[in-house]
Design an enzyme around this catalytic site. Structure first.
Site, PDB file in Angstrom:
ATOM      1  N   SER A 172       0.860  -1.198   0.000  1.00  0.00           N
ATOM      2  CA  SER A 172       0.000   0.000   0.000  1.00  0.00           C
ATOM      3  C   SER A 172       0.888   1.236   0.000  1.00  0.00           C
ATOM      4  O   SER A 172       2.013   1.199   0.517  1.00  0.00           O
ATOM      5  CB  SER A 172      -0.865   0.007   1.261  1.00  0.00           C
ATOM      6  OG  SER A 172      -1.484   1.264   1.442  1.00  0.00           O
ATOM      7  N   TYR A 180      -2.405  -1.212  10.494  1.00  0.00           N
ATOM      8  CA  TYR A 180      -2.495  -1.415   9.043  1.00  0.00           C
ATOM      9  C   TYR A 180      -1.248  -0.847   8.349  1.00  0.00           C
ATOM     10  O   TYR A 180      -0.625  -1.523   7.520  1.00  0.00           O
ATOM     11  CB  TYR A 180      -3.764  -0.744   8.491  1.00  0.00           C
ATOM     12  CG  TYR A 180      -3.929  -0.940   6.997  1.00  0.00           C
ATOM     13  CD1 TYR A 180      -4.498  -2.101   6.495  1.00  0.00           C
ATOM     14  CD2 TYR A 180      -3.486   0.017   6.086  1.00  0.00           C
ATOM     15  CE1 TYR A 180      -4.630  -2.293   5.122  1.00  0.00           C
ATOM     16  CE2 TYR A 180      -3.618  -0.165   4.726  1.00  0.00           C
ATOM     17  CZ  TYR A 180      -4.199  -1.319   4.245  1.00  0.00           C
ATOM     18  OH  TYR A 180      -4.323  -1.519   2.890  1.00  0.00           O
TER      19      TYR A 180
HETATM   20  N1  LIG Z   1      -8.681  -0.197  -1.182  1.00  0.00           N
HETATM   21  C1  LIG Z   1      -7.573   0.447  -0.842  1.00  0.00           C
HETATM   22  O1  LIG Z   1      -7.578   1.673  -0.645  1.00  0.00           O
HETATM   23  C2  LIG Z   1      -6.278  -0.323  -0.727  1.00  0.00           C
HETATM   24  C3  LIG Z   1      -5.089   0.410  -0.775  1.00  0.00           C
HETATM   25  C4  LIG Z   1      -3.893  -0.280  -0.633  1.00  0.00           C
HETATM   26  C5  LIG Z   1      -3.872  -1.649  -0.470  1.00  0.00           C
HETATM   27  N2  LIG Z   1      -5.066  -2.342  -0.437  1.00  0.00           N
HETATM   28  C6  LIG Z   1      -5.001  -3.779  -0.217  1.00  0.00           C
HETATM   29  O2  LIG Z   1      -5.685  -4.461  -1.243  1.00  0.00           O
HETATM   30  C7  LIG Z   1      -6.136  -5.725  -0.739  1.00  0.00           C
HETATM   31  C8  LIG Z   1      -7.591  -5.903  -1.103  1.00  0.00           C
HETATM   32  O3  LIG Z   1      -8.354  -4.937  -0.403  1.00  0.00           O
HETATM   33  P1  LIG Z   1      -9.632  -4.217  -1.026  1.00  0.00           P
HETATM   34  O4  LIG Z   1      -9.390  -2.784  -0.988  1.00  0.00           O
HETATM   35  O5  LIG Z   1     -10.009  -4.858  -2.297  1.00  0.00           O
HETATM   36  O6  LIG Z   1     -10.702  -4.509   0.147  1.00  0.00           O
HETATM   37  P2  LIG Z   1     -12.036  -5.379   0.188  1.00  0.00           P
HETATM   38  O7  LIG Z   1     -12.965  -4.985  -0.883  1.00  0.00           O
HETATM   39  O8  LIG Z   1     -12.480  -5.286   1.607  1.00  0.00           O
HETATM   40  O9  LIG Z   1     -11.526  -6.861  -0.125  1.00  0.00           O
HETATM   41  C9  LIG Z   1     -10.822  -7.583   0.830  1.00  0.00           C
HETATM   42  C10 LIG Z   1     -10.869  -9.030   0.431  1.00  0.00           C
HETATM   43  O10 LIG Z   1     -10.117  -9.770   1.395  1.00  0.00           O
HETATM   44  C11 LIG Z   1     -10.935 -10.839   1.835  1.00  0.00           C
HETATM   45  N3  LIG Z   1     -10.555 -11.274   3.169  1.00  0.00           N
HETATM   46  C12 LIG Z   1     -10.368 -10.530   4.277  1.00  0.00           C
HETATM   47  N4  LIG Z   1     -10.040 -11.304   5.310  1.00  0.00           N
HETATM   48  C13 LIG Z   1     -10.012 -12.581   4.838  1.00  0.00           C
HETATM   49  C14 LIG Z   1      -9.737 -13.839   5.427  1.00  0.00           C
HETATM   50  N5  LIG Z   1      -9.431 -13.971   6.729  1.00  0.00           N
HETATM   51  N6  LIG Z   1      -9.799 -14.932   4.643  1.00  0.00           N
HETATM   52  C15 LIG Z   1     -10.125 -14.841   3.344  1.00  0.00           C
HETATM   53  N7  LIG Z   1     -10.392 -13.685   2.716  1.00  0.00           N
HETATM   54  C16 LIG Z   1     -10.342 -12.557   3.475  1.00  0.00           C
HETATM   55  C17 LIG Z   1     -12.351 -10.308   1.780  1.00  0.00           C
HETATM   56  O11 LIG Z   1     -13.291 -11.361   1.822  1.00  0.00           O
HETATM   57  P3  LIG Z   1     -14.464 -11.445   2.921  1.00  0.00           P
HETATM   58  O12 LIG Z   1     -15.708 -11.056   2.196  1.00  0.00           O
HETATM   59  O13 LIG Z   1     -14.469 -12.881   3.345  1.00  0.00           O
HETATM   60  O14 LIG Z   1     -14.125 -10.507   4.035  1.00  0.00           O
HETATM   61  C18 LIG Z   1     -12.288  -9.589   0.432  1.00  0.00           C
HETATM   62  O15 LIG Z   1     -12.428 -10.497  -0.624  1.00  0.00           O
HETATM   63  C19 LIG Z   1      -5.891  -5.697   0.780  1.00  0.00           C
HETATM   64  O16 LIG Z   1      -4.702  -6.411   1.069  1.00  0.00           O
HETATM   65  C20 LIG Z   1      -5.698  -4.225   1.061  1.00  0.00           C
HETATM   66  O17 LIG Z   1      -4.911  -3.996   2.197  1.00  0.00           O
HETATM   67  C21 LIG Z   1      -6.257  -1.701  -0.576  1.00  0.00           C
END
Ligand SMILES: NC(=O)c1ccc[n+]([C@@H]2O[C@H](COP(=O)([O-])OP(=O)(O)OC[C@H]3O[C@@H](n4cnc5c(N)ncnc54)[C@H](OP(=O)(O)O)[C@@H]3O)[C@@H](O)[C@H]2O)c1
Length: 258
Positions: free
Chosen positions: A137, A150
């Site tokens: 990130s 985080y």
């Molecule tokens: N969006 C941002 O601003 C941003 C910025 C930088 C980095 N990221 C990174 O990108 C990645 C994806 O995040 P996102 O933004 O797409 O968020 P998101 O829409 O909340 O997606 C998170 C995903 O992770 C899954 N997950 C969480 N805990 C889990 C577990 N214990 N076992 C299996 N699956 C699990 C969730 O599934 P469930 O439905 O089961 O919870 C969901 O599919 C993360 O690593 C996040 O830190 C995001």
């Protein structure tokens, strides 16, 4: 990483950035296996997109071991691992109530990818053109005050990525780090409509274009993350830190009662 012809396992790809990249990678001629903990979500994705799916809870080491063995057994050609699952929780360290969120964040965001990589490391080294795609990130580089753990977990993922890249040099395995900026997803309440965050499709399209045009890149950095990624290098870290934290719910609230 070659943009086509791979078999790609994305644990944590049931929505958000993982799903947006999964659909685009599938369209480029890759086989995509989505890992997730909700059977209903996985079934819906299989029906709508034709993805292969595997049940996995990346907080649970036994689930990681079982799901990884299942993926390797069902898809022996799997050559790309994307430990995408992540959580982001607001914490206030001025009272001890933050501890459970902090521990769950470390387990999900750091131990999860470490355990997944451990489960795949021997398999990936047996295949040509294998890739581990880590998910860090911009907050690894400049911290958001409201999410201390985080920020720390993403800094850990960044440093781990750089270090294991050194260890895998000379093997068939490349290490590629995604460095998303703030992207409109359900990562935190209200984040999917945050006007300061990048629209999800815009992020996924730009990230895919970079994946395609920079097959030897170490990091996938869309333009919007460079504000954070290079603050220290540019010498404007203090200004970027202040801008990032200008509207901060924690700063505006009194110290919580213990
Ligand atoms: N969006 C941002 O601003 C941003 C910025 C930088 C980095 N990221 C990174 O990108 C990645 C994806 O995040 P996102 O933004 O797409 O968020 P998101 O829409 O909340 O997606 C998170 C995903 O992770 C899954 N997950 C969480 N805990 C889990 C577990 N214990 N076992 C299996 N699956 C699990 C969730 O599934 P469930 O439905 O089961 O919870 C969901 O599919 C993360 O690593 C996040 O830190 C995001």
């Amino acid at each position: 990483m070659n943009i086509t012809g791979n078999t790609i396992f994305i644990p944590g790809g049931t929505r958000g950035i993982g799903l947006a990249l999964a659909t685009r990678l599938q369209a480029k001629g890759n086989t995509v296996i989505i890992g997730g903990r909700s059977a209903a979500a996985l079934d819906a994705l299989a029906a709508e997109h034709g993805f292969a799916t595997v049940r996995i809870d990346t907080m649970d080491p036994d689930s990681i071991t079982a799901a990884s063995a299942e993926v390797i057994q069902r898809f022996p050609e799997v050559n790309v691992l994307v430990p995408m699952a992540g959580i982001m929780r607001a914490e206030d360290w001025r009272s001890p109530g933050f501890l459970q969120d902090a521990e769950e964040t470390v387990i999900t965001n750091v131990l999860g990818p470490i355990r997944l990589i451990a489960a795949f490391t021997e398999h990936l080294q047996s295949l040509p053109g294998a890739t581990i795609v880590t998910v860090a990130s911009g907050l690894a580089h400049v911290p958001l005050r409201v999410t201390p753990t985080y920020n720390a977990t993403k800094a850990a993922v960044h440093r781990l990525s750089e270090t294991i890249r050194l260890q895998f040099a000379g093997t068939s395995v490349s290490v590629l780090e995604l460095v998303p900026p703030s992207v409109q997803t359900e990562l935190m309440p209200g984040h999917d409509t945050d006007p300061h965050a990048m629209p999800l499709d815009e992020y996924a399209d730009e990230a895919m274009a970079l994946l395609e045009s920079q097959p030897d890149a170490h990091e996938i950095q869309v333009e919007r993350v460079k504000f954070l990624r290079y603050a220290e290098v540019r010498g404007d870290y203090d200004q970027v830190l202040a801008i990032l934290n200008a509207t901060d719910p924690i700063a505006a609230t009194p110290v919580p009662a213990r």
